[in-house]
Design an enzyme around this catalytic site. Structure first.
Site, short mmCIF file in Angstrom:
data_model
loop_
_atom_site.label_atom_id
_atom_site.label_comp_id
_atom_site.label_asym_id
_atom_site.label_seq_id
_atom_site.Cartn_x
_atom_site.Cartn_y
_atom_site.Cartn_z
N GLY A 1 61.62 -149.81 38.42
CA GLY A 1 62.20 -148.60 38.97
C GLY A 1 63.71 -148.59 39.06
O GLY A 1 64.26 -147.87 39.90
N THR A 2 64.41 -149.31 38.17
CA THR A 2 65.88 -149.25 38.24
C THR A 2 66.39 -147.87 37.79
O THR A 2 67.41 -147.40 38.30
CB THR A 2 66.55 -150.36 37.41
OG1 THR A 2 66.20 -150.20 36.04
CG2 THR A 2 66.15 -151.74 37.90
N ASN A 3 65.68 -147.24 36.87
CA ASN A 3 66.09 -145.89 36.47
C ASN A 3 65.84 -144.89 37.61
O ASN A 3 66.66 -144.00 37.84
CB ASN A 3 65.36 -145.45 35.20
CG ASN A 3 65.96 -146.11 33.98
OD1 ASN A 3 67.03 -145.73 33.52
ND2 ASN A 3 65.28 -147.13 33.45
N MET B 1 54.52 -146.20 31.70
CA MET B 1 53.91 -146.89 30.56
C MET B 1 52.60 -146.25 30.09
O MET B 1 51.78 -146.91 29.46
CB MET B 1 53.65 -148.36 30.92
CG MET B 1 54.91 -149.11 31.33
SD MET B 1 56.18 -149.09 30.06
CE MET B 1 55.55 -150.38 29.00
N LEU C 1 50.88 -139.10 28.17
CA LEU C 1 50.42 -137.88 28.84
C LEU C 1 49.87 -136.93 27.78
O LEU C 1 50.47 -136.77 26.71
CB LEU C 1 51.58 -137.22 29.58
CG LEU C 1 52.14 -138.05 30.75
CD1 LEU C 1 53.49 -137.50 31.19
CD2 LEU C 1 51.16 -138.07 31.92
N ASN D 1 61.95 -138.34 28.89
CA ASN D 1 61.72 -139.79 28.93
C ASN D 1 63.00 -140.52 28.55
O ASN D 1 63.81 -139.99 27.79
CB ASN D 1 60.61 -140.13 27.92
CG ASN D 1 60.28 -141.61 27.88
OD1 ASN D 1 60.13 -142.25 28.92
ND2 ASN D 1 60.16 -142.17 26.68
N HIS E 1 64.23 -144.06 26.69
CA HIS E 1 63.67 -145.09 25.82
C HIS E 1 64.80 -146.02 25.35
O HIS E 1 65.85 -145.54 24.93
CB HIS E 1 62.98 -144.43 24.62
CG HIS E 1 62.31 -145.41 23.73
ND1 HIS E 1 61.11 -146.00 24.04
CD2 HIS E 1 62.68 -145.93 22.53
CE1 HIS E 1 60.77 -146.85 23.09
NE2 HIS E 1 61.70 -146.82 22.15
C1 GRF Z 1 63.34 -149.05 30.76
O1 GRF Z 1 63.87 -149.95 29.84
C2 GRF Z 1 62.90 -147.80 30.05
O2 GRF Z 1 63.73 -147.44 28.99
C3 GRF Z 1 61.56 -148.21 29.54
O3 GRF Z 1 61.01 -148.97 30.60
C4 GRF Z 1 62.05 -149.58 31.34
C5 GRF Z 1 61.89 -149.22 32.78
O4 GRF Z 1 62.76 -149.86 33.64
N1 GRF Z 1 60.81 -147.05 29.12
P1 GRF Z 1 62.83 -149.48 35.18
O5 GRF Z 1 61.40 -149.52 35.75
O6 GRF Z 1 63.44 -148.12 35.32
O7 GRF Z 1 63.66 -150.54 35.81
#
Ligand code: GRF
Length: 216
Positions: A18-20, A94, A97, A111, A113
């Site tokens: 969940g860093t994003n 992951m 949908l 999304n 990526h």
């Molecule tokens: C990220 O590298 C994103 O691009 C990929 O999964 C990873 C998720 O990282 N689809 P986080 O859970 O947001 O840290």
């Protein structure tokens, strides 16, 4: 997506760290966007704790808890609609949908990526890129369609790493790019600054002035 003056009600779908999600909570939540729901495909994902800390409602929709993917998608979509979500951000989600889920949020699912699409879609994109031997890596934020990482590109950013050989090294370089690009994309979408080119449905048109403002 129409221009909105209120914060854009946004749901974030996660499966892991969940860093994003954290980048969105830190940089756009309560400003251009209001994160109204966090849904995880994995019970116990660290991302859920990030939502809890910020008092954002969260729920787990594990594939195994439903008869099939369609039933999962329906329950997930129902909850996101209940929460009033108008934008759905896949941030390390992951799961795929289905069309019926996407039809409930037309043009409103995005999304992030960790590759320069269309190169290296799907799982383990960084490992795929290293195995291919590329010298330039990057990140893509794109609209989601029913394929795997195949929807129209909204933003991309590249980084030259000619000597990279380890996934951890590439990941460390890409993570800050992901966080910046996803934040910027959500800001732009909230401002109604992204639209599909009527001449080419694959191509998005991004309001350049809004891009500069979105960097702030
Ligand atoms: C990220 O590298 C994103 O691009 C990929 O999964 C990873 C998720 O990282 N689809 P986080 O859970 O947001 O840290």
């Amino acid at each position: 997506m129409a221009r909105v003056s209120e914060p854009l009600a946004t749901a974030v779908l996660v499966s892991g760290t969940g860093t994003n999600l954290q980048a969105l909570l830190d940089n756009v939540h309560g400003r251009e966007a209001q994160i109204v729901a966090v849904a995880s495909s994995v019970a116990g994902a660290a991302a859920l704790e990030r939502a809890r800390v910020r008092e954002v409602p969260s729920r787990v929709f594990a594939r195994a808890d439903y008869a099939d993917r369609g039933a999962r998608d329906e329950a997930l979509g129902d909850w996101l609609k209940e929460r009033g979500a108008r934008l759905v951000v896949l941030a390390g989600y992951m799961e795929l949908l289905g069309e019926s889920f996407l039809a409930r949020f037309p043009g409103s699912v995005v999304n992030v990526h960790p590759s320069l699409l269309p190169a290296f879609p799907g799982l383990r994109a960084i490992e795929q890129a290293l195995a291919y031997g590329v010298k330039v890596f990057g990140v893509t934020v794109h609209f989601v369609d029913a394929g795997v990482d195949s929807g129209p590109v909204i933003l991309q950013r590249a980084v030259e790493l000619p000597d990279a050989s380890a996934p951890e090294e590439v990941l460390a370089a890409l993570r800050p790019l992901e966080h910046a690009l996803l934040t910027q994309a959500v800001r732009l979408l909230a401002r109604g600054a992204v639209r599909i080119d009527p001449e080419n449905q694959r191509r998005t048109i991004v309001d350049r002035a809004a891009v500069r403002a979105g960097d702030g």
